[in-house]
Design a protein around this motif. Structure first.
Motif, PDB file in Angstrom:
ATOM      1  N   TYR A  48      33.239 -28.049  16.383  1.00 35.85           N
ATOM      2  CA  TYR A  48      33.172 -26.535  16.751  1.00 35.85           C
ATOM      3  C   TYR A  48      34.303 -26.122  17.223  1.00 35.85           C
ATOM      4  O   TYR A  48      34.900 -26.735  17.987  1.00 35.85           O
ATOM      5  CB  TYR A  48      31.964 -26.325  18.204  1.00 35.85           C
ATOM      6  CG  TYR A  48      31.731 -24.899  18.173  1.00 35.85           C
ATOM      7  CD1 TYR A  48      31.208 -23.976  17.424  1.00 35.85           C
ATOM      8  CD2 TYR A  48      31.993 -24.420  19.741  1.00 35.85           C
ATOM      9  CE1 TYR A  48      31.176 -22.648  17.662  1.00 35.85           C
ATOM     10  CE2 TYR A  48      31.979 -23.255  20.057  1.00 35.85           C
ATOM     11  CZ  TYR A  48      31.539 -22.499  19.004  1.00 35.85           C
ATOM     12  OH  TYR A  48      31.412 -21.282  19.399  1.00 35.85           O
ATOM     13  N   ASN A  49      34.938 -24.990  16.702  1.00 32.54           N
ATOM     14  CA  ASN A  49      36.230 -24.571  17.096  1.00 32.54           C
ATOM     15  C   ASN A  49      35.679 -22.968  17.554  1.00 32.54           C
ATOM     16  O   ASN A  49      35.419 -22.061  16.864  1.00 32.54           O
ATOM     17  CB  ASN A  49      37.174 -24.473  15.936  1.00 32.54           C
ATOM     18  CG  ASN A  49      38.401 -23.645  16.311  1.00 32.54           C
ATOM     19  OD1 ASN A  49      38.969 -22.619  15.792  1.00 32.54           O
ATOM     20  ND2 ASN A  49      39.235 -24.527  17.270  1.00 32.54           N
ATOM     21  N   LEU A  50      36.610 -22.821  18.642  1.00 32.59           N
ATOM     22  CA  LEU A  50      36.305 -21.304  19.173  1.00 32.59           C
ATOM     23  C   LEU A  50      37.366 -20.714  19.661  1.00 32.59           C
ATOM     24  O   LEU A  50      38.389 -21.469  20.555  1.00 32.59           O
ATOM     25  CB  LEU A  50      35.377 -21.480  20.540  1.00 32.59           C
ATOM     26  CG  LEU A  50      35.199 -20.245  21.546  1.00 32.59           C
ATOM     27  CD1 LEU A  50      34.601 -19.257  20.962  1.00 32.59           C
ATOM     28  CD2 LEU A  50      34.519 -20.531  22.898  1.00 32.59           C
ATOM     29  N   ILE A  51      37.821 -19.319  19.117  1.00 31.89           N
ATOM     30  CA  ILE A  51      38.983 -18.819  19.373  1.00 31.89           C
ATOM     31  C   ILE A  51      38.589 -17.505  19.996  1.00 31.89           C
ATOM     32  O   ILE A  51      38.003 -16.821  19.560  1.00 31.89           O
ATOM     33  CB  ILE A  51      39.813 -18.414  18.127  1.00 31.89           C
ATOM     34  CG1 ILE A  51      40.427 -20.036  17.515  1.00 31.89           C
ATOM     35  CG2 ILE A  51      41.132 -17.532  18.437  1.00 31.89           C
ATOM     36  CD1 ILE A  51      40.842 -19.609  16.157  1.00 31.89           C
ATOM     37  N   ASN A  52      39.207 -17.487  21.570  1.00 31.24           N
ATOM     38  CA  ASN A  52      38.728 -16.275  22.343  1.00 31.24           C
ATOM     39  C   ASN A  52      39.740 -15.452  22.869  1.00 31.24           C
ATOM     40  O   ASN A  52      40.612 -16.198  23.356  1.00 31.24           O
ATOM     41  CB  ASN A  52      37.612 -17.084  23.185  1.00 31.24           C
ATOM     42  CG  ASN A  52      36.775 -15.807  23.947  1.00 31.24           C
ATOM     43  OD1 ASN A  52      37.054 -14.507  24.189  1.00 31.24           O
ATOM     44  ND2 ASN A  52      35.628 -16.463  24.644  1.00 31.24           N
ATOM     45  N   SER A  53      39.785 -14.300  22.803  1.00 30.87           N
ATOM     46  CA  SER A  53      40.674 -13.478  23.518  1.00 30.87           C
ATOM     47  C   SER A  53      40.748 -13.731  25.058  1.00 30.87           C
ATOM     48  O   SER A  53      41.837 -13.332  25.726  1.00 30.87           O
ATOM     49  CB  SER A  53      40.826 -11.987  23.126  1.00 30.87           C
ATOM     50  OG  SER A  53      39.510 -11.327  23.321  1.00 30.87           O
ATOM     51  N   GLY A  54      39.655 -13.839  25.472  1.00 25.53           N
ATOM     52  CA  GLY A  54      39.537 -13.998  27.021  1.00 25.53           C
ATOM     53  C   GLY A  54      39.230 -15.563  27.286  1.00 25.53           C
ATOM     54  O   GLY A  54      38.757 -16.335  26.102  1.00 25.53           O
ATOM     55  N   GLN A  55      39.542 -16.119  28.407  1.00 28.84           N
ATOM     56  CA  GLN A  55      39.449 -17.515  28.448  1.00 28.84           C
ATOM     57  C   GLN A  55      38.056 -18.037  28.536  1.00 28.84           C
ATOM     58  O   GLN A  55      37.425 -17.337  29.563  1.00 28.84           O
ATOM     59  CB  GLN A  55      40.407 -18.218  29.789  1.00 28.84           C
ATOM     60  CG  GLN A  55      40.227 -19.366  30.043  1.00 28.84           C
ATOM     61  CD  GLN A  55      41.046 -19.929  31.404  1.00 28.84           C
ATOM     62  OE1 GLN A  55      41.824 -19.252  31.742  1.00 28.84           O
ATOM     63  NE2 GLN A  55      40.696 -21.206  31.636  1.00 28.84           N
ATOM     64  N   PRO A  56      37.497 -18.915  28.015  1.00 30.27           N
ATOM     65  CA  PRO A  56      36.093 -19.280  28.132  1.00 30.27           C
ATOM     66  C   PRO A  56      35.687 -20.325  28.926  1.00 30.27           C
ATOM     67  O   PRO A  56      36.723 -21.085  29.291  1.00 30.27           O
ATOM     68  CB  PRO A  56      35.852 -19.829  26.275  1.00 30.27           C
ATOM     69  CG  PRO A  56      37.101 -20.365  25.916  1.00 30.27           C
ATOM     70  CD  PRO A  56      38.111 -19.292  26.737  1.00 30.27           C
ATOM     71  N   VAL A 108      29.901 -27.725  24.351  1.00 31.44           N
ATOM     72  CA  VAL A 108      29.818 -26.203  23.975  1.00 31.44           C
ATOM     73  C   VAL A 108      28.913 -25.800  22.993  1.00 31.44           C
ATOM     74  O   VAL A 108      29.018 -26.444  21.852  1.00 31.44           O
ATOM     75  CB  VAL A 108      31.284 -25.717  23.492  1.00 31.44           C
ATOM     76  CG1 VAL A 108      31.288 -24.115  23.421  1.00 31.44           C
ATOM     77  CG2 VAL A 108      32.241 -26.066  24.718  1.00 31.44           C
ATOM     78  N   ARG A 109      27.954 -24.601  23.133  1.00 32.51           N
ATOM     79  CA  ARG A 109      27.084 -24.543  21.984  1.00 32.51           C
ATOM     80  C   ARG A 109      27.608 -23.007  21.327  1.00 32.51           C
ATOM     81  O   ARG A 109      27.211 -23.016  20.249  1.00 32.51           O
ATOM     82  CB  ARG A 109      25.754 -24.343  22.672  1.00 32.51           C
ATOM     83  CG  ARG A 109      25.011 -25.640  22.895  1.00 32.51           C
ATOM     84  CD  ARG A 109      23.575 -25.460  22.965  1.00 32.51           C
ATOM     85  NE  ARG A 109      22.719 -26.628  23.341  1.00 32.51           N
ATOM     86  CZ  ARG A 109      21.411 -26.750  23.738  1.00 32.51           C
ATOM     87  NH1 ARG A 109      20.717 -25.633  23.973  1.00 32.51           N
ATOM     88  NH2 ARG A 109      21.018 -27.794  23.497  1.00 32.51           N
ATOM     89  N   SER A 110      28.286 -22.092  21.920  1.00 31.70           N
ATOM     90  CA  SER A 110      28.701 -20.928  21.572  1.00 31.70           C
ATOM     91  C   SER A 110      29.680 -20.480  22.577  1.00 31.70           C
ATOM     92  O   SER A 110      30.065 -21.006  23.552  1.00 31.70           O
ATOM     93  CB  SER A 110      27.396 -19.940  21.441  1.00 31.70           C
ATOM     94  OG  SER A 110      27.012 -19.424  22.586  1.00 31.70           O
ATOM     95  N   TYR A 111      30.064 -19.234  22.462  1.00 30.44           N
ATOM     96  CA  TYR A 111      31.073 -18.600  23.128  1.00 30.44           C
ATOM     97  C   TYR A 111      30.833 -18.346  24.772  1.00 30.44           C
ATOM     98  O   TYR A 111      31.338 -18.190  25.578  1.00 30.44           O
ATOM     99  CB  TYR A 111      31.608 -17.250  22.560  1.00 30.44           C
ATOM    100  CG  TYR A 111      30.770 -16.059  22.867  1.00 30.44           C
ATOM    101  CD1 TYR A 111      31.018 -15.254  23.911  1.00 30.44           C
ATOM    102  CD2 TYR A 111      29.809 -15.871  22.061  1.00 30.44           C
ATOM    103  CE1 TYR A 111      30.231 -14.055  24.135  1.00 30.44           C
ATOM    104  CE2 TYR A 111      28.994 -14.769  22.215  1.00 30.44           C
ATOM    105  CZ  TYR A 111      29.190 -13.839  23.390  1.00 30.44           C
ATOM    106  OH  TYR A 111      28.258 -12.774  23.440  1.00 30.44           O
ATOM    107  N   ASN A 112      29.509 -18.276  24.797  1.00 34.76           N
ATOM    108  CA  ASN A 112      28.904 -18.094  26.142  1.00 34.76           C
ATOM    109  C   ASN A 112      27.954 -18.882  26.640  1.00 34.76           C
ATOM    110  O   ASN A 112      27.096 -18.691  27.397  1.00 34.76           O
ATOM    111  CB  ASN A 112      28.359 -16.486  26.406  1.00 34.76           C
ATOM    112  CG  ASN A 112      27.216 -16.320  25.258  1.00 34.76           C
ATOM    113  OD1 ASN A 112      26.962 -17.141  24.578  1.00 34.76           O
ATOM    114  ND2 ASN A 112      26.362 -15.128  25.413  1.00 34.76           N
ATOM    115  N   SER A 113      27.659 -20.056  26.048  1.00 35.22           N
ATOM    116  CA  SER A 113      26.687 -21.174  26.248  1.00 35.22           C
ATOM    117  C   SER A 113      27.248 -22.657  26.363  1.00 35.22           C
ATOM    118  O   SER A 113      27.895 -23.027  25.290  1.00 35.22           O
ATOM    119  CB  SER A 113      25.583 -20.996  25.261  1.00 35.22           C
ATOM    120  OG  SER A 113      24.440 -22.162  25.500  1.00 35.22           O
TER     121      SER A 113
END
Length: 683
Positions: A469-477, A644-649
């Motif tokens: 799983y790769n997550l790219i986020n403009s805010g720090q997750p 990590v399951r998703s950007y907020n989970s």
């Protein structure tokens, strides 16, 4: 207002009365020349104008029947029973008759002339088998098997291709006695052409293991589709093709070949209009594997499986769809002793879905709302296959081997924008994986005599799941939990792999004490070994990697599950009541090694079960089932490192998890009467 309600009630009563007046009931009794009632005789009412069947009935034990007919129409009443001369009489439905119309069928061969005795009836009931002659009930314009079944009395076919008969779900579909794609009802009802069907057989209490036929009280219902003679030994099928605006297309191919030794079925489909040739119900049926031997003893250990990329999108929730499917089913019997069967299914998916959602966080001080705009793309290719060998040298011995495999290459792309408390985040998540699984099963069933029956079964499963799983986020997750050091956009990758090796064995001994009593002694074992590893790293803007080694962000878990059990089942029949109590003694051993520590527990459980069935008659019963089941989770719920399951989970397991116990009570009532087609069921 009262006048309005009164007017509505009067109008409603008049409509009911008018409808009632439009129908009349024609009742009668069918007997032989000696006055004995003929049960299961077929009675048809043919509209003399349209030449179509208007009503149908089967006589009951007293030889009685009822037909519901339209008033003032003329019908040809036909009565048939095997071995007797057919009866025909023209009848005008003027009013319901209060005295049953007497019908006598004759066996007098001297008066036959050019008339032949009945050798085949529209509906033939023989023990647990009901045979329907389909041409009597169909209109000739049906395209697929599903439309044929809907025309038969007592049948229901839903939109997904599921079939119910007299309120009970069909478990398996056969074609000329051979399984059609693992008995899948949807593939059969949606693909088999209607014009090849001669008869439909309902096989109640279906059991495909010969040596167990006397002791295995199966509640399964199977359909056997008997083909017309002119459709055997030839290749037949149909092709569908279509095109439309915005480069939409549809192509579907069915091809079938049947003879006494070989059955081959081919289904191919390609479209971008959201038409699913292979649904989630089909997916779960085909990927369910062989099932656990211990489940019948009240124990459940389920291995978590990754999706294999079967299309999830329907036309009402997708932006673009592209689905391709190829499925081959084969069955070959070189002689009476050997049978080779199997299937291979390949699927390719490229679907894009979009959504906009609003979430209000009511526990926040200002009850802030998040607006989430999402686009998800699923690209995958997957394959399923099964190979089966069956050896039956005689009716007392059956040995079979089955191998089942599944593999996939899946990529999920999620592009999202989250607006929350005047802050906007652009989020990109990508999951890629290539899971695979292989299962093997060997079984032997031997009836040493009518009173002594043995079975030995073993299975082995290996499964590997490797989601990245790769997550790219403009805010720090997850800023408070994952110490990322880079700058926006933040780039976080999680690697994960789960490997499972599971083996099972079970031995059963059946002892038939007499015609109404038998016992079943069983012993068995389930052993599962799993490993799970996961880690995270951050990709910096200069291309360097920042790996996280904190214990709460890394998983390395070894997990074993062991179940040793013995059970005793007793079945007795007291007139119309069948009682089946059982007790299963289990010894469990669970162990999880992680973070240089070992957690686990040993447990002994006695799990009771009871089945009680009271049969008023063959199609009228009351059933009570009670059981206690122990359920155990697999390794993924024991791993205590964050995942990590998703950007907020985020998710973490608990090494102290125990099993759950379920007490289940089912009470079901079923009543179907072919005399008046009264059908009621519930539970």
């Amino acid at each position: 207002m009262r006048r309005y309600l009164l007017s509505v009630l009067i109008l409603f009563a008049l409509i009911i009365q008018a409808n009632a007046q439009q129908k009349v009931t024609f009742s009668g009794e069918v007997r032989d020349a000696g006055g004995a009632a003929l049960e299961f005789a077929n009675v048809l009412a043919i509209d003399t104008v349209s030449k179509k069947m208007a009503s149908f009935a089967v006589t009951n034990q007293q030889g009685a029947f009822k037909l519901s007919l339209e008033k003032d129409k003329v019908y040809n009443i036909k009565v048939s029973f095997i071995g007797f001369l057919p009866f025909e009489r023209v009848f005008k439905a003027t009013e319901s008759n209060t005295v049953p119309f007497a019908i006598q069928l004759s066996l007098d061969a001297q008066n036959l002339g050019d008339v032949e005795v009945v050798s085949e009836m529209p509906v033939l009931i023989q023990g647990d088998t009901i045979t329907y002659k389909t041409e009597v009930f169909t209109q000739g314009n049906e395209r697929k098997l599903g439309e044929v079944l809907e025309a038969l009395p007592g049948f229901e076919v839903d939109d997904e291709g599921g079939v119910k008969i007299q309120g009970k779900s069909v478990d398996k579909v056969l074609v000329d006695g051979k399984e059609f794609f693992e008995g899948d009802t949807k593939l059969a009802t949606k693909n088999l052409p209607a014009n090849v069907v001669d008869k439909v057989q309902v096989l109640q209490n279906y059991n495909d293991i010969g040596p167990l036929s006397g002791v295995n009280s199966s509640e399964q219902i199977a359909l056997n589709i008997q083909l017309r003679e002119d459709k055997k030994n030839i290749l037949f099928g149909d092709i569908q093709a279509g095109a439309g605006p915005e480069e939409r297309y549809l192509g579907h191919l069915n091809s079938f070949f049947y003879n006494a030794k070989t059955n081959i079925n081919l289904i191919a489909d390609a479209n971008n209009i959201g038409q699913l040739a292979f649904t989630m119900n089909d997916y779960f049926r085909f990927t369910g594997g062989f099932g656990s031997f211990a489940r019948g003893a009240g124990s459940s250990f389920q291995v978590t499986s990754s999706s294999l990329g079967i299309p999830m999108a329907e036309r009402n929730n997708a932006k673009s769809l592209k689905n391709e499917l190829g499925a081959l089913n084969y069955n070959f019997a070189p002689n009476r002793k050997w049978n080779i069967s199997g299937f291979a299914i390949g699927s390719s998916v490229d679907n894009t879905m979009g959504s906009v959602s609003n979430r209000t966080y009511i526990l926040q001080p200002n009850a802030d709302t998040e607006v989430l705009t999402s686009e998800q793309r699923v690209k995958s290719s997957s394959g399923l296959f099964k190979v089966g060998l069956k050896y039956t040298p005689n009716s007392n011995l059956q040995v079979d081997y089955n191998a089942f495999g599944r593999m996939a290459n899946i990529q999920n792309f999620d592009t999202q924008n989250s607006t929350f408390s005047n802050q906007s985040n652009d989020i990109s998540g990508t999951t890629s994986q290539e899971p695979y699984s292989i299962e093997q099963q060997l079984r032997a069933f031997w009836a040493q005599s009518q009173n002594n029956i043995f079975s030995l079964e073993g299975s082995y499963q290996r499964q590997v799941q490797d989601p990245t799983y790769n997550l790219i986020n403009s805010g720090q997750p997850f800023a408070s939990l994952i110490p990322m050091t880079g700058a926006s956009p933040y780039d976080l990758t999680q690697l994960k792999e789960v490997t499972t090796n599971k083996q099972e064995a079970a031995f059963n001994y059946y002892r038939v004490l007499n015609k109404t009593n038998h016992v079943n002694l069983k012993i068995g074992n389930t052993y599962s070994s799993q490993t799970l590893s996961s880690s995270m790293f951050e990709k910096q803007s200069d291309g360097s990697m920042n790996s996280f080694t904190q214990p709460n962000l890394v998983n390395l878990v070894d997990y074993t599950f062991e179940d040793y059990y013995a059970g005793l089942l007793y079945k007795t029949k007291l007139d119309n009541l069948v009682l089946t109590p059982s007790l299963n003694l289990h010894r469990y051993k669970i162990n999880a090694d992680q973070n240089n520590a070992s957690e686990g527990f040993d447990k002994t459980l006695l799990l009771p079960a009871l089945s009680a069935q009271y049969k008023f008659r063959s199609s009228h019963s009351l059933n009570l089932v009670y059981n206690v089941a122990a359920q155990f989770t697999d390794i993924q719920n024991y791993a205590e490192g964050l995942m990590v399951r998703s950007y907020n989970s985020l998710f973490r397991g608990n090494a102290n998890l125990m099993n759950s116990l379920y007490h289940t009570v089912n009470l079901n009532y079923f009543n179907f009467n072919m005399y008046n087609f009264f059908n009621i069921y519930g539970g």
